[in-house]
Motif scaffolding. Structure first.
Motif, mmCIF file in Angstrom:
data_model
loop_
_atom_site.group_PDB
_atom_site.id
_atom_site.type_symbol
_atom_site.label_atom_id
_atom_site.label_comp_id
_atom_site.label_asym_id
_atom_site.label_seq_id
_atom_site.Cartn_x
_atom_site.Cartn_y
_atom_site.Cartn_z
ATOM 1 N N GLU A 126 57.714 39.466 14.826
ATOM 2 C CA GLU A 126 58.853 40.209 15.382
ATOM 3 C C GLU A 126 58.576 41.699 15.199
ATOM 4 O O GLU A 126 58.312 42.149 14.093
ATOM 5 C CB GLU A 126 60.151 39.792 14.680
ATOM 6 N N ARG A 127 58.682 42.446 16.290
ATOM 7 C CA ARG A 127 58.288 43.867 16.218
ATOM 8 C C ARG A 127 59.281 44.712 15.419
ATOM 9 O O ARG A 127 58.936 45.754 14.888
ATOM 10 C CB ARG A 127 58.145 44.443 17.626
ATOM 11 N N SER B 219 70.030 38.181 20.898
ATOM 12 C CA SER B 219 70.519 37.037 20.108
ATOM 13 C C SER B 219 71.552 37.427 19.062
ATOM 14 O O SER B 219 72.372 36.600 18.661
ATOM 15 C CB SER B 219 69.342 36.323 19.424
ATOM 16 N N SER C 175 79.402 32.551 22.983
ATOM 17 C CA SER C 175 79.937 31.383 23.713
ATOM 18 C C SER C 175 78.886 30.290 23.756
ATOM 19 O O SER C 175 77.712 30.574 24.005
ATOM 20 C CB SER C 175 80.266 31.740 25.174
ATOM 21 N N VAL D 33 53.305 42.885 18.817
ATOM 22 C CA VAL D 33 52.104 42.406 19.519
ATOM 23 C C VAL D 33 51.796 43.401 20.623
ATOM 24 O O VAL D 33 52.654 43.702 21.465
ATOM 25 C CB VAL D 33 52.350 40.991 20.096
ATOM 26 N N ASN E 10 68.461 38.902 29.105
ATOM 27 C CA ASN E 10 67.336 38.420 29.912
ATOM 28 C C ASN E 10 67.876 37.561 31.050
ATOM 29 O O ASN E 10 68.810 36.781 30.854
ATOM 30 C CB ASN E 10 66.355 37.615 29.036
ATOM 31 N N GLY F 171 71.083 32.143 26.941
ATOM 32 C CA GLY F 171 70.025 31.745 26.014
ATOM 33 C C GLY F 171 70.496 31.537 24.589
ATOM 34 O O GLY F 171 69.778 30.922 23.791
ATOM 35 N N THR G 78 73.368 29.822 23.826
ATOM 36 C CA THR G 78 73.747 28.408 23.876
ATOM 37 C C THR G 78 72.522 27.512 23.779
ATOM 38 O O THR G 78 72.480 26.552 23.006
ATOM 39 C CB THR G 78 74.440 28.101 25.228
HETATM 40 C C1 LIG Z 1 76.041 41.389 25.640
HETATM 41 C C2 LIG Z 1 75.481 39.991 25.789
HETATM 42 C C3 LIG Z 1 76.353 38.896 25.747
HETATM 43 C C4 LIG Z 1 75.841 37.595 25.868
HETATM 44 N N1 LIG Z 1 76.686 36.527 25.693
HETATM 45 C C5 LIG Z 1 76.174 35.272 25.616
HETATM 46 C C6 LIG Z 1 76.999 34.179 25.268
HETATM 47 O O1 LIG Z 1 78.186 34.334 24.967
HETATM 48 N N2 LIG Z 1 76.428 32.926 25.245
HETATM 49 C C7 LIG Z 1 75.115 32.720 25.538
HETATM 50 O O2 LIG Z 1 74.678 31.563 25.538
HETATM 51 N N3 LIG Z 1 74.282 33.754 25.816
HETATM 52 C C8 LIG Z 1 74.780 35.027 25.854
HETATM 53 N N4 LIG Z 1 73.947 36.081 26.122
HETATM 54 C C9 LIG Z 1 72.527 35.832 26.401
HETATM 55 C C10 LIG Z 1 71.743 35.558 25.130
HETATM 56 O O3 LIG Z 1 72.115 36.469 24.117
HETATM 57 C C11 LIG Z 1 70.241 35.668 25.407
HETATM 58 O O4 LIG Z 1 69.891 34.899 26.551
HETATM 59 C C12 LIG Z 1 69.443 35.132 24.199
HETATM 60 O O5 LIG Z 1 69.892 35.741 23.004
HETATM 61 C C13 LIG Z 1 67.945 35.385 24.378
HETATM 62 O O6 LIG Z 1 67.332 35.028 23.170
HETATM 63 P P1 LIG Z 1 65.779 35.284 22.937
HETATM 64 O O7 LIG Z 1 65.468 34.837 21.581
HETATM 65 O O8 LIG Z 1 65.039 34.704 24.094
HETATM 66 O O9 LIG Z 1 65.620 36.881 23.109
HETATM 67 P P2 LIG Z 1 65.995 38.096 22.109
HETATM 68 O O10 LIG Z 1 67.182 37.807 21.291
HETATM 69 O O11 LIG Z 1 66.021 39.307 22.993
HETATM 70 O O12 LIG Z 1 64.761 38.174 21.143
HETATM 71 C C14 LIG Z 1 63.470 38.540 21.606
HETATM 72 C C15 LIG Z 1 62.761 39.204 20.448
HETATM 73 O O13 LIG Z 1 61.407 39.435 20.820
HETATM 74 C C16 LIG Z 1 60.989 40.619 20.192
HETATM 75 N N5 LIG Z 1 59.805 41.135 20.891
HETATM 76 C C17 LIG Z 1 59.709 41.509 22.183
HETATM 77 N N6 LIG Z 1 58.455 41.959 22.459
HETATM 78 C C18 LIG Z 1 57.741 41.833 21.296
HETATM 79 C C19 LIG Z 1 56.399 42.132 20.959
HETATM 80 N N7 LIG Z 1 55.549 42.650 21.838
HETATM 81 N N8 LIG Z 1 55.991 41.882 19.674
HETATM 82 C C20 LIG Z 1 56.845 41.348 18.752
HETATM 83 N N9 LIG Z 1 58.138 41.078 19.047
HETATM 84 C C21 LIG Z 1 58.583 41.301 20.298
HETATM 85 C C22 LIG Z 1 62.190 41.541 20.334
HETATM 86 O O14 LIG Z 1 62.152 42.619 19.404
HETATM 87 C C23 LIG Z 1 63.336 40.568 20.089
HETATM 88 O O15 LIG Z 1 63.774 40.564 18.743
HETATM 89 C C24 LIG Z 1 74.442 37.397 26.055
HETATM 90 C C25 LIG Z 1 73.586 38.506 26.084
HETATM 91 C C26 LIG Z 1 74.085 39.783 25.938
HETATM 92 C C27 LIG Z 1 73.133 40.950 25.948
#
Ligand SMILES: Cc1cc2nc3c(=O)[nH]c(=O)nc-3n(C[C@H](O)[C@H](O)[C@H](O)COP(=O)(O)OP(=O)(O)OC[C@H]3O[C@@H](n4cnc5c(N)ncnc54)[C@H](O)[C@@H]3O)c2cc1C
Length: 378
Positions: free
Chosen positions: A31-32, A40, A46, A183, A319, A346, A348
């Protein structure tokens, strides 16, 4: 050589690392920044199982039928959320009181009915409600509302707690979780991969891209151009001061994008994907016009919210994909490289996405009854 490297410490990456470690696989998560610092940990919490109504209205029933396999992913994930507090031995404030999509007029009600037909065919429980049924189930709603649909399978969890809890449990099972590790480049090395980070280099047999809104940038390090498939949007959420128990359900409004729920602490989270802005440095920042509109619709649905103060509104990047479909699985033509990407909802889907990617990384059949062929872009 590490067996599996997971890039990204959000819910997708932390859940994947947890399930791999629980299966005895050697896994390192990179994690960067800090864990759970982006989408997240910034979302509205929700746990959705239904087709989003505003997207249904925009994209239509044919799109909804194509999207419907994702509902099974959500249902399986909500089942895992309900168990997760047991495995992780901590509260995630998971509750499943059901979701209620509310109509203010007969046109909206007909649209809800059309959506419900597709959802039921996909295995969702949906109960259509007339005005009296709605009033009996949710007396706290405005009496101008004419009906709606109740899905008992939806709920909420606390996004501030979840991803880090998965990471802690993964570490306890032997996973290596590395913070502050960006990365920067990836190359093929034999059957595996060589990663260059700000902290050094690492070799991995298999690589999971769980980088959320930056997943396209990680894929680009392997020469893949996914920026037209994967998208990113700034959106915002608001929270009120704590209140007595007021909202019994996860609420949606068929008239406008809106989600609302009351947290375990009594605060009301008000969202629905309203657009935020990007400042000059490209950071998400709150859009006051979106805020006013979002709160206006919230009070239209639940007038008693008008007596509560909003204490904070924040913006973050979500995303996305054009058709709202996830990408879960090995990337065609790049053996050993796996996408763990669920757009828009994402949070959920995080636990199920992590479970399924942990399965396919090990060349196992999916351990959840989900058709993963639906989760590869056309
Ligand atoms: C305001 C808001 C409200 C939302 N409400 C809901 C909801 O109520 N219910 C629901 O189901 N979803 C909701 N979502 C969507 C949901 O939050 C996201 O789809 C989900 O959290 C994505 O998770 P993830 O782990 O894929 O990505 P992220 O949580 O974005 O994590 C990705 C991680 O990768 C790391 N990273 C990226 N590039 C690199 C690299 N090169 N090297 C090392 N690390 C790296 C980043 O620093 C980050 O920590 C909402 C989103 C937002 C923004």
């Amino acid at each position: 050589m590490t067996d599996v490297v997971v890039v990204g410490g959000g819910i997708a990456g932390c859940a994947t690392a947890y399930f791999l470690a629980a299966d005895g696989v050697g896994v390192t998560l990179l994690e960067r920044g800090e864990l759970n610092a982006l989408a997240s940990g910034s979302n509205a919490g929700s746990l959705h199982a239904q087709i989003p109504h505003d997207t249904f209205e925009q994209l239509g029933p044919d799109w909804a039928r194509g999207f419907a396999p994702t509902l099974r992913l959500f249902l399986e994930s909500i089942a895992l959320w309900r168990e997760a507090e047991g495995w992780l031995q901590t509260s995630l404030e998971v509750a499943v009181p059901g979701g209620l999509l509310v109509a203010a007029d007969d046109r909206q009600l007909r649209s809800i009915e059309a959506k419900a037909e597709i959802e039921r065919a996909a295995g969702l429980e949906v109960e259509l409600l007339d005005r009296a049924g709605l009033r009996a189930l949710a007396p706290y709603l405005s009496d101008r509302m004419v009906g709606g649909a109740y899905c008992p399978q939806e709920g909420k969890a606390n996004p501030l707690l979840a991803a880090s809890a998965f990471a802690r449990a993964a570490e306890a099972l032997g996973a290596k979780i590395v913070r502050g590790c960006r990365v920067k480049a990836i190359s093929r090395e034999g059957d595996g991969f060589r990663l260059r980070m700000n902290t050094g280099t690492l070799q991995a047999r298999r690589l999971v891209n769980a980088a959320g809104a930056d997943a396209d940038a990680v894929a680009a390090m392997l020469g893949l151009s996914l920026d037209l498939t994967l998208q990113r949007y700034p959106i915002q959420v608001s929270v009120t001061e704590p209140a007595e128990p007021l909202l019994g359900h996860l609420l949606y409004y068929a008239r406008a994008p809106l989600t609302m729920k009351q947290s375990a602490a009594g605060t009301v989270l008000i969202g629905g994907g309203w657009p935020a802005r990007l400042d000059r440095a490209g950071r998400p920042s709150v859009d006051p016009e979106s805020l006013a509109a979002n709160l206006g619709f919230a009070m239209e649905l639940v007038p008693r919210l008008g007596s509560l103060n909003v204490v904070r509104t924040w913006a973050a990047i979500v995303n996305g994909t054009e058709d709202w479909r996830p990408w879960l699985g090995e990337v065609p033509g790049v053996p050993g490289f796996f996408m763990c990407y669920v757009p828009w909802m994402g949070f959920t889907a995080g636990p199920a996405a992590g479970r399924l990617i942990a399965d396919v990384v090990q060349d196992h059949a999916p351990s959840l009854p989900v058709d993963m062929s639906a989760f590869v872009p056309a």
